[in-house]
Design a protein around this motif. Structure first.
Motif, PDB file in Angstrom:
ATOM      1  N   CYS A   1      80.272  -8.917   6.605  1.00  0.00           N
ATOM      2  CA  CYS A   1      79.872  -8.406   7.932  1.00  0.00           C
ATOM      3  C   CYS A   1      78.509  -8.885   8.360  1.00  0.00           C
ATOM      4  CB  CYS A   1      79.938  -6.890   7.953  1.00  0.00           C
ATOM      5  SG  CYS A   1      78.627  -6.080   6.980  1.00  0.00           S
ATOM      6  N   TRP A   2      77.735  -9.494   7.452  1.00  0.00           N
ATOM      7  CA  TRP A   2      76.428 -10.079   7.731  1.00  0.00           C
ATOM      8  C   TRP A   2      75.316  -9.066   7.956  1.00  0.00           C
ATOM      9  CZ3 TRP A   2      77.545 -14.841  11.424  1.00  0.00           C
ATOM     10  CH2 TRP A   2      78.400 -15.726  10.746  1.00  0.00           C
ATOM     11  N   LYS A   3      75.589  -7.792   7.706  1.00  0.00           N
ATOM     12  CA  LYS A   3      74.505  -6.817   7.756  1.00  0.00           C
ATOM     13  C   LYS A   3      73.614  -6.988   6.536  1.00  0.00           C
ATOM     14  CE  LYS A   3      76.464  -3.065  10.561  1.00  0.00           C
ATOM     15  NZ  LYS A   3      76.779  -1.608  10.607  1.00  0.00           N
ATOM     16  N   VAL A   4      72.348  -6.704   6.688  1.00  0.00           N
ATOM     17  CA  VAL A   4      71.395  -6.766   5.583  1.00  0.00           C
ATOM     18  C   VAL A   4      71.181  -5.334   5.092  1.00  0.00           C
ATOM     19  CG1 VAL A   4      69.089  -7.418   4.864  1.00  0.00           C
ATOM     20  CG2 VAL A   4      70.308  -8.823   6.570  1.00  0.00           C
TER      21      VAL A   4
ATOM     22  N   ARG B   1      80.862  -0.526   3.035  1.00  0.00           N
ATOM     23  CA  ARG B   1      81.907  -0.453   4.059  1.00  0.00           C
ATOM     24  C   ARG B   1      82.915  -1.573   3.892  1.00  0.00           C
ATOM     25  NH1 ARG B   1      81.930  -2.169   9.812  1.00  0.00           N
ATOM     26  NH2 ARG B   1      80.417  -3.704   9.067  1.00  0.00           N
ATOM     27  N   CYS B   2      82.422  -2.805   3.628  1.00  0.00           N
ATOM     28  CA  CYS B   2      83.322  -3.949   3.477  1.00  0.00           C
ATOM     29  C   CYS B   2      84.098  -3.865   2.164  1.00  0.00           C
ATOM     30  CB  CYS B   2      82.531  -5.255   3.556  1.00  0.00           C
ATOM     31  SG  CYS B   2      81.919  -5.622   5.226  1.00  0.00           S
ATOM     32  N   ASP B   3      83.448  -3.342   1.118  1.00  0.00           N
ATOM     33  CA  ASP B   3      84.147  -3.167  -0.156  1.00  0.00           C
ATOM     34  C   ASP B   3      85.343  -2.240   0.018  1.00  0.00           C
ATOM     35  OD1 ASP B   3      84.078  -3.585  -3.173  1.00  0.00           O
ATOM     36  OD2 ASP B   3      84.114  -1.372  -2.995  1.00  0.00           O
ATOM     37  N   GLU B   4      85.148  -1.170   0.780  1.00  0.00           N
ATOM     38  CA  GLU B   4      86.241  -0.221   1.029  1.00  0.00           C
ATOM     39  C   GLU B   4      87.351  -0.886   1.831  1.00  0.00           C
ATOM     40  OE1 GLU B   4      86.943   4.145   3.129  1.00  0.00           O
ATOM     41  OE2 GLU B   4      84.909   3.436   2.701  1.00  0.00           O
TER      42      GLU B   4
ATOM     43  N   ASP C   1      72.622  -1.939  -0.504  1.00  0.00           N
ATOM     44  CA  ASP C   1      73.702  -1.761  -1.478  1.00  0.00           C
ATOM     45  C   ASP C   1      74.558  -3.007  -1.660  1.00  0.00           C
ATOM     46  OD1 ASP C   1      74.918  -1.663   1.050  1.00  0.00           O
ATOM     47  OD2 ASP C   1      76.543  -0.397   0.277  1.00  0.00           O
ATOM     48  N   VAL C   2      74.242  -4.076  -0.956  1.00  0.00           N
ATOM     49  CA  VAL C   2      75.052  -5.292  -1.086  1.00  0.00           C
ATOM     50  C   VAL C   2      74.976  -5.803  -2.526  1.00  0.00           C
ATOM     51  CG1 VAL C   2      75.291  -7.706  -0.382  1.00  0.00           C
ATOM     52  CG2 VAL C   2      74.804  -5.943   1.331  1.00  0.00           C
TER      53      VAL C   2
ATOM     54  N   LYS D   1      82.425  -5.136  18.212  1.00  0.00           N
ATOM     55  CA  LYS D   1      82.907  -6.322  17.487  1.00  0.00           C
ATOM     56  C   LYS D   1      82.873  -6.073  15.981  1.00  0.00           C
ATOM     57  CE  LYS D   1      81.598 -10.024  20.697  1.00  0.00           C
ATOM     58  NZ  LYS D   1      80.631 -11.122  20.936  1.00  0.00           N
ATOM     59  N   ASP D   2      81.797  -5.477  15.516  1.00  0.00           N
ATOM     60  CA  ASP D   2      81.642  -5.236  14.081  1.00  0.00           C
ATOM     61  C   ASP D   2      82.775  -4.376  13.551  1.00  0.00           C
ATOM     62  OD1 ASP D   2      79.966  -5.168  11.554  1.00  0.00           O
ATOM     63  OD2 ASP D   2      80.099  -3.016  12.050  1.00  0.00           O
ATOM     64  N   ALA D   3      83.073  -3.277  14.210  1.00  0.00           N
ATOM     65  CA  ALA D   3      84.134  -2.388  13.739  1.00  0.00           C
ATOM     66  C   ALA D   3      85.497  -3.059  13.859  1.00  0.00           C
ATOM     67  CB  ALA D   3      84.112  -1.083  14.533  1.00  0.00           C
ATOM     68  N   LEU D   4      85.724  -3.771  14.951  1.00  0.00           N
ATOM     69  CA  LEU D   4      87.013  -4.422  15.162  1.00  0.00           C
ATOM     70  C   LEU D   4      87.264  -5.525  14.127  1.00  0.00           C
ATOM     71  CD1 LEU D   4      86.962  -4.672  19.067  1.00  0.00           C
ATOM     72  CD2 LEU D   4      88.599  -3.347  17.705  1.00  0.00           C
ATOM     73  N   TYR D   5      86.213  -6.267  13.778  1.00  0.00           N
ATOM     74  CA  TYR D   5      86.361  -7.374  12.849  1.00  0.00           C
ATOM     75  C   TYR D   5      86.349  -6.906  11.392  1.00  0.00           C
ATOM     76  CZ  TYR D   5      85.077 -10.429  16.804  1.00  0.00           C
ATOM     77  OH  TYR D   5      85.006 -11.085  17.997  1.00  0.00           O
ATOM     78  N   CYS D   6      85.497  -5.930  11.085  1.00  0.00           N
ATOM     79  CA  CYS D   6      85.178  -5.660   9.687  1.00  0.00           C
ATOM     80  C   CYS D   6      85.727  -4.349   9.131  1.00  0.00           C
ATOM     81  CB  CYS D   6      83.661  -5.675   9.485  1.00  0.00           C
ATOM     82  SG  CYS D   6      82.880  -7.229   9.976  1.00  0.00           S
TER      83      CYS D   6
END
Length: 1010
Positions: free
Chosen positions: A986-989, A1004-1007, A992-993, A797-802
């Protein structure tokens, strides 16, 4: 750091689909039926079959006489799954639905209508009556056809087979004539099961057993000196000494042999009494008696010692009221003749004056009764066979009982009495016989007994055994088909072993029936059916060689007329002259008007369906016959007899049987109890796919249960499966061929899914071919809910969504496409409506249908046993992590698994962690198990697998005093919270956020956003 309030929801690749969460099957299924009709799916598959191998399931014809019940739904759904699955496995899979249209079930309905109107069937011209039967059957064919179609059953509904079609009637007559011409047809007179209410002979398959209360009587036959001794059966050539027999001993003269029977009405037809040559018998004398006892002081009775106490007790005699005088030997018994209890009675007119035969027989038992059996060979098969083998039938056969179950009018005392009332209850015959026996002193005791008794399954009235002239097919007579000579029984037994039986017990059941069965009774005394198209010579006896007319030219005329006009041609005035004129003298022959047993009709269907139809089979043999287990004595049985008798082979390669459908408590369904489940009501509430899923989930080879609670459970399974399919559809989105990834480039997790698909493909095909739909659904359901929903989808789900356009995401979507192709087609035979809905979500278009597809080929190269072993270890370790995280959620230490960053300590040795140890040995036996596990978990991105923000793996034991540790197969997990900030996308803690160009997100989300 200030909290970021940017809403990144619209930047996620969330599932999007129009596939509804709620199925709405009752409303939507009729729309798909209309769509399939417009597309002509069944015909398109036939038109495009090309050189695909033919697969044909031959439909056992239901009777066209009422609405469908749950057994019909089970039966037709199993057939449909077989047909659809074999089509999708590369066959030209044909299904021609059919109906049994002749015979008593329909004739009985018309007679019921007549009775309500006060109308007599015999006053109606026969072809007018037959026309009403035909119209009745045609009506119910149309009703049942629509009910079957509503279940989603595919087949040639536009052109089904009907046993009342003219061509079918022609072929049935033609198949009968083969028995006529090959010499196996004969007319005989023997006891058959007879329904007095319906006034016809019945086949075993037309009989069911119910408890019945019967009169039971103990009757006295007076001993008379018989002269020459009878040799007991089984002692021929043995040590039975007839030369030295003494004359009848004085103390046996005027003694009584006592018989016991539950059919007093057969006593006027008694011709003999038999005993067991190897049982111990004694002479018993009455020394005292109570009031109201039919035995007198001084009476002597011969009884089996084992049963004497019970018999005399029935006569109200205590043990002190009689004495055992002595043994009665087999030698002495052989000198005895008996007098019938009614011999010499006033008004008997000599009817019972002849002495009764008395001899040994091997069917006598000393388990119940008296040790003696009264014989009325006209009403009992064992007695009939005994005297047939002795060549004495002409001496012992009677014709005391008429078609309607009444005694012949001139029978003294009992003429006109009925064995059954006209409504099927107890008649007045039994009471009349018992009262007369009391009057003449022939009764020792009487009572009543409740026992299992044969009843007609149509009228529900008891049946009797009655000697009557019938037409038979001899199954032990040599006959020829071409150059092959055999008996029907021997060839049938051989052919049974050439058939594959599901379940295997079906073979033994039919084999034992075929070994023991008598000759086939072909005739019925009714009007609606195919007549026995034969003629008998006037004045000839059934044993004469020219009794039956065997003329090919006559036969050709008959079948030509039947093809054009149907079997009604037999009943038209002048039919005999039409068929015989110019060939033989019509006045020299009698026309037979009995009709064929409907089991001969249905047994012949292989000829006019499989052999004659263009959409039949190339060799006239069906790949599958599939019916309920009761058809071992019904359709499977009659089809084998008929086919062997005309072709020398079985008409089927596979025979599949299902059990009976019971309610939730395991009770037989009954309208009177109110526990019936009506398929139309299930469809109205849930939809046909739920009913079909119930069929697929059950072991249909045994008896199945169904009820409201069971159906709720089935509906829940359906919802879980539907949710899996919905997630898959939503995550596929706008996936195209350009997004497709080669399996060799995919991450291990995706390649593991492909491995599972390869395993499943083999399992699904194997199970469909073995007709094991329970296993088909179980392995697919477990895969969809456990391997996919709870594992693969959960992780991805994480990879598919984010993820952005990453290899991981493209690979996952490629796998979703491959899953879609297989799951929808694998499940289409079971859930045709739902899988059509799923298919059209990705393949819209008027000409599109999942039912035009085959199961896709699954490359063997997808199998990877080494990879599977690695992921078996990964899942074992994941369970250990999940246990710890669930405990933390229960304690409210965390709200979601992404708040965790656990440490996994690996301590695998052979003594305590055998499962993990064995897996590691399979992966790499040269390395230490903990090292193998460490490498495997590091290579799989174990934090993503466990859905945690971080995860540390250490190839060592957990430190002493560590808290929040669970030991599961060698994996000790210490809980730690994740450090850093929560990514707003993505809600990961992660640490680097907030350090990237887009506020509040991880790298990852920034990219992905960039």
């Amino acid at each position: 750091m200030c909290a970021d309030t940017t809403d990144y929801k619209d930047t996620l690749n969330l599932p999007k689909t129009d596939f509804p969460m709620r199925a709405g099957l009752p409303k939507r299924e009729p729309e798909w039926l209309e769509r399939w009709a417009r597309l002509g799916v069944y015909d398109r598959l036939r038109d495009t079959a090309g050189d695909r191998p033919v697969f044909c399931l031959h439909d056992g014809p239901p009777y066209a006489n009422g609405n469908l019940h749950i057994g019909h739904a089970l039966n037709k759904t199993i057939k449909d799954i077989i047909v659809r699955s074999h089509q999708m496995m590369g066959h030209d899979s044909r299904y021609i639905p059919g109906w049994d249209c002749h015979g008593l079930p329909i004739e009985w309905k018309i007679e019921e209508q007549y009775r309500k109107k006060g109308k007599n069937k015999d006053d109606v011209p026969i072809n007018e009556f037959r026309a009403e039967c035909r119209e009745f059957a045609a009506h119910w064919v149309d009703v049942q056809r629509e009910e079957f179609k509503r279940l989603g059953i595919t087949g040639n509904w536009a052109d089904p087979y009907l046993t009342m079609d003219f061509h079918a009637e022609r072929v049935i007559a033609e198949e009968f004539m083969k028995f006529l011409m090959n010499g196996t047809l004969y007319q005989g007179s023997k006891p058959v099961m007879w329904s007095p209410i319906e006034q016809t002979a019945l086949a075993e398959a037309e009989v069911e057993y119910h408890d019945k209360e019967s009169f039971t009587v103990w009757v006295k036959f007076r001993v008379t000196e018989g002269g020459a001794a009878q040799m007991p059966l089984g002692h021929e050539g043995g040590d039975f000494d007839t030369a030295n027999q003494a004359l009848l001993a004085d103390d046996l003269k005027d003694a009584f042999v006592v018989i016991w029977t539950t059919t007093p009405w057969t006593l006027p037809s008694n011709k003999a009494v038999v005993y067991g040559a190897d049982y111990a018998y004694g002479l018993y004398e009455i020394t005292d008696r109570p009031d109201e006892c039919w035995a007198n002081v001084g009476d002597r009775f011969i009884l089996a010692d084992k049963l004497a106490g019970d018999v005399l007790g029935r006569a109200r005699l205590d043990a002190g009221m009689y004495r055992r005088v002595r043994d009665v030997t087999a030698q002495e018994l052989s000198t005895i003749k008996l007098s019938h209890p009614l011999r010499g009675a006033d008004g008997a007119n000599g009817e019972w004056d002849d002495l009764r035969d008395f001899r040994a027989a091997d069917f006598v038992t000393d388990e119940e009764g008296t040790g003696f059996v009264h014989c009325a060979p006209s009403h009992g098969m064992e007695e009939y066979e005994l005297y047939r083998d002795l060549g004495m039938l002409s001496e012992v056969i009677t014709y005391n009982v008429m078609d309607d179950g009444s005694f012949r009018p001139d029978l003294p005392f009992f003429g006109g009495k009925y064995i059954l009332s006209r409504k099927g209850g107890e008649g007045d015959a039994n009471k009349a016989v018992i009262d007369k026996l009391v009057e003449v002193g022939g009764l020792l005791a009487r009572g009543k007994i409740k026992h299992s008794y044969p009843h007609s399954w149509r009228s529900k009235a008891p049946v009797i055994y009655r000697n009557t002239p019938q037409w038979f097919a001899a199954i032990d007579k040599d006959m020829s088909v071409g150059d092959d000579t055999f008996t029907i029984r021997d060839r049938a037994l051989r052919e049974i072993d050439n058939v594959k039986w599901t379940p295997k017990s079906g073979r033994n059941r039919l084999h034992s029936m075929m070994e023991a069965r008598p000759d086939w009774v072909l005739s019925r005394q009714r009007a609606w059916g195919v007549p026995l198209t034969c003629f008998t010579k006037k004045g000839a006896l059934p044993t004469d060689a020219d009794f039956l007319l065997r003329n090919p030219e006559v036969n050709a005329r008959i079948v030509e007329a039947f093809e054009a006009e149907g079997a009604d041609a037999w009943y038209v005035d002048g039919a005999k002259e039409r068929f015989l004129g110019g060939i033989v003298d019509p006045d020299a022959y009698e026309q037979v008007f009995d009709i064929l047993d409907v089991w001969f009709d249905s047994g012949s269907t292989h000829a006019f369906v499989l052999r004659d139809r263009e959409d039949g089979t190339p060799d006239g043999i069906a790949d599958v016959y599939m019916e309920g287990t009761d058809q071992h004595r019904g359709w499977f049985h009659s089809s084998l007899l008929q086919s062997v008798g005309t072709t020398g082979r079985a008409p089927y390669r596979n025979v599949v049987t299902h059990g009976f459908t019971l309610d939730e408590k395991g009770m037989k369904m009954s309208k009177s109890i109110g526990n019936t489940i009506v398929p139309q009501e299930v469809i109205k509430q849930y939809g046909a796919d739920i009913l079909r899923l119930w069929v697929a989930q059950t072991d249909y080879t045994a008896d199945q249960r169904i009820g409201p609670e069971i159906l709720k459970g089935v509906a829940d399974s359906y919802r879980r499966l539907r949710n899996t399919m919905r997630f898959m559809l939503g995550s596929m989105g706008d996936f195209s061929e350009s997004d497709r990834t080669d399996p060799a480039d995919m991450p291990e997790l995706e390649r593991w899914v492909l491995h599972r698909l390869a395993e499943l493909d083999a399992e699904v095909r194997k199970s469909y071919r073995a007709f094991d739909f329970q296993n088909v659904f179980q392995v697919i359901f477990n895969f969809a809910t456990v391997d996919l929903s709870a594992f693969y989808f959960d992780i991805r789900k994480d990879a598919l969504y984010c993820d952005g356009d990453t290899l991981r995401r493209r690979s996952a979507r490629t796998v979703l496409g491959l899953l879609f192709e297989r799951l929808t087609t694998w499940l289409a035979p079971i859930l045709p409506f739902t899988m059509e809905d799923v298919w059209l979500d990705q393949n819209p278009g008027e000409g599109s249908s999942v039912h035009l597809q085959d199961f896709p080929d699954t490359p063997e190269s997808w199998r990877d046993a080494a990879l599977a072993a690695k992921w078996e270890l990964v899942r074992l370790a994941r369970r250990a992590v999940t246990l710890v995280l669930e405990e933390q959620r229960r304690q409210k230490t965390i709200g979601a698994s992404l708040e965790a960053a656990p440490i996994v300590y690996i301590d695998i040795d052979s003594s305590n962690t055998k499962a993990a140890f064995d897996i590691c040995q399979r992966i790499d036996p040269e390395k230490a198990p903990n090292v193998v596990a460490y490498d495997v978990l590091n290579e799989c991105d174990f934090a993503d697998v466990c859905i945690t923000s971080a995860l540390d793996i250490r190839a060592e034991r957990a430190p002493d005093g560590a808290i929040f540790v669970t030991s599961a197969m060698g994996f000790d997990v210490v809980f730690e919270k994740a450090s850093g900030e929560k990514c707003q996308r993505c809600w990961k803690v992660l640490p680097d956020v907030g350090t990237h160009s887009h506020a509040g997100v991880c790298g990852r989300c920034d990219e992905a956003l960039s």
